[in-house]
Write a protein that holds these residues in place. Sequence first.
Motif, PDB file in Angstrom:
ATOM      1  N   THR A  41       1.219  -1.014  -0.248  1.00  0.00           N
ATOM      2  CA  THR A  41      -0.182   0.480  -0.052  1.00  0.00           C
ATOM      3  C   THR A  41       1.457   1.318   0.154  1.00  0.00           C
ATOM      4  O   THR A  41       2.123   0.914   0.855  1.00  0.00           O
ATOM      5  CB  THR A  41      -1.026  -0.471   1.048  1.00  0.00           C
ATOM      6  OG1 THR A  41      -1.899   1.284   1.358  1.00  0.00           O
ATOM      7  CG2 THR A  41      -0.396  -0.101   2.532  1.00  0.00           C
ATOM      8  N   PHE A  48      -9.058   5.170   3.008  1.00  0.00           N
ATOM      9  CA  PHE A  48      -8.302   3.789   2.425  1.00  0.00           C
ATOM     10  C   PHE A  48      -8.025   3.072   3.004  1.00  0.00           C
ATOM     11  O   PHE A  48      -7.443   1.856   3.536  1.00  0.00           O
ATOM     12  CB  PHE A  48      -8.310   3.941   0.658  1.00  0.00           C
ATOM     13  CG  PHE A  48      -9.735   4.022   0.172  1.00  0.00           C
ATOM     14  CD1 PHE A  48     -10.988   2.898   0.161  1.00  0.00           C
ATOM     15  CD2 PHE A  48      -9.675   5.546  -0.114  1.00  0.00           C
ATOM     16  CE1 PHE A  48     -12.460   2.968  -0.676  1.00  0.00           C
ATOM     17  CE2 PHE A  48     -11.397   5.673  -1.250  1.00  0.00           C
ATOM     18  CZ  PHE A  48     -12.492   5.059  -0.686  1.00  0.00           C
ATOM     19  N   ASP A  60      -9.177   0.057   3.693  1.00  0.00           N
ATOM     20  CA  ASP A  60      -8.340  -1.489   3.005  1.00  0.00           C
ATOM     21  C   ASP A  60      -7.731  -1.929   3.724  1.00  0.00           C
ATOM     22  O   ASP A  60      -7.372  -3.171   3.512  1.00  0.00           O
ATOM     23  CB  ASP A  60      -7.732  -0.641   1.981  1.00  0.00           C
ATOM     24  CG  ASP A  60      -8.076  -0.250   1.243  1.00  0.00           C
ATOM     25  OD1 ASP A  60      -9.419   0.231   1.405  1.00  0.00           O
ATOM     26  OD2 ASP A  60      -8.246  -0.299  -0.621  1.00  0.00           O
ATOM     27  N   ALA A  99      -3.839  -3.243  -1.984  1.00  0.00           N
ATOM     28  CA  ALA A  99      -4.305  -2.701  -1.188  1.00  0.00           C
ATOM     29  C   ALA A  99      -4.494  -1.231  -1.095  1.00  0.00           C
ATOM     30  O   ALA A  99      -3.636  -0.750  -0.391  1.00  0.00           O
ATOM     31  CB  ALA A  99      -5.154  -3.195   0.008  1.00  0.00           C
ATOM     32  N   ASP A 101      -7.136   1.277  -2.557  1.00  0.00           N
ATOM     33  CA  ASP A 101      -8.360   2.050  -3.382  1.00  0.00           C
ATOM     34  C   ASP A 101      -8.070   1.776  -5.507  1.00  0.00           C
ATOM     35  O   ASP A 101      -8.448   2.472  -5.626  1.00  0.00           O
ATOM     36  CB  ASP A 101      -8.507   3.177  -3.240  1.00  0.00           C
ATOM     37  CG  ASP A 101      -9.510   4.043  -3.472  1.00  0.00           C
ATOM     38  OD1 ASP A 101     -10.408   2.977  -3.572  1.00  0.00           O
ATOM     39  OD2 ASP A 101      -9.419   5.114  -3.494  1.00  0.00           O
ATOM     40  N   LEU A 232      -9.484  -5.650  -4.094  1.00  0.00           N
ATOM     41  CA  LEU A 232      -8.131  -6.225  -3.855  1.00  0.00           C
ATOM     42  C   LEU A 232      -7.079  -6.520  -5.416  1.00  0.00           C
ATOM     43  O   LEU A 232      -8.312  -7.232  -5.870  1.00  0.00           O
ATOM     44  CB  LEU A 232      -7.961  -6.834  -3.082  1.00  0.00           C
ATOM     45  CG  LEU A 232      -8.494  -6.537  -1.501  1.00  0.00           C
ATOM     46  CD1 LEU A 232      -8.658  -7.484  -0.409  1.00  0.00           C
ATOM     47  CD2 LEU A 232      -7.804  -5.371  -0.923  1.00  0.00           C
TER      48      LEU A 232
END
Length: 277
Positions: A41, A48, A60, A99, A101, A232
């Motif tokens: 990420t 998120f 997320d 992960a 968005d 995802l």
Amino acid sequence: MKLKKLLIFLSLLGVLGVILVGCTQKSGEDTSSKVALTVATDSDTAPFTYKKGEDFKGYDIDVVKAIFKNSKEYDVTFVTTAFDSILAGLDADRYQIAANDFNYNEQRAEKYLFSDPISKSNYAIVSAKGSEYDSLDDLSGKVTEVIPGSNYAQVLENWNEANKDKAPIEIQYVANSTGLSTRVLHIETGKIDFILYDAISAAFIVEDQSYDLKVTKVTDTIGGKTDGLEYLLFADTKEGKELQTYVNKRLEELKEDGTLVKLSQGYFGDDYVSNIE
């Protein structure tokens, strides 16, 4: 006699040691047989995904944590990396889950596997107060900043391609290091006219940072049935398919037991899950 007692004592210690080792193995979590998963990420797409101190936070992130909670198969670790490095990391198997968005687009679908959707939002236009932008046509001749390769960039590029008879939207490509906060600030300072972004994130950052800006949901239908859906992502490999199957099964359970709705309300302030078909 003393020797006999000593031997008995040592024997008892040996038995006790075996018992303690057995208890430790049963009570402690054995991760040696688990599959190690790294979730990538950018930690810069609140609500998120973001970081609070050293802790990974966001919708997320908590969805992934809920998916693998008490898992006997997988052991999950989160890492922060630049947005434009996330998918390259999936390609190289440095990461097993993305992960951040992620929305659907055809280019991604050719290379990666998608989970079932985990939230449904809308596109929104962030602009100065007093502006009247609620469709892509209103953005003709206006200036924006986008990260190349993002879903938002593709939407604007597609509009320019389909509307060559109109003044193009002026797209200025910026590095991932130019975060959302910076781009929103550029609207307030007049450097750019707008940003096309996710409605949840846009509303969150404008309120959180107290910007005097307007967030308007786009009235156009963009992306068909996948418009506004978030996923995802996994590598399109045998392992990726197995992981996709596991994740989708858990997502169905988390939707049914109300976990996803609870997380959505906690991070987004509303239910962006129940409207997923």
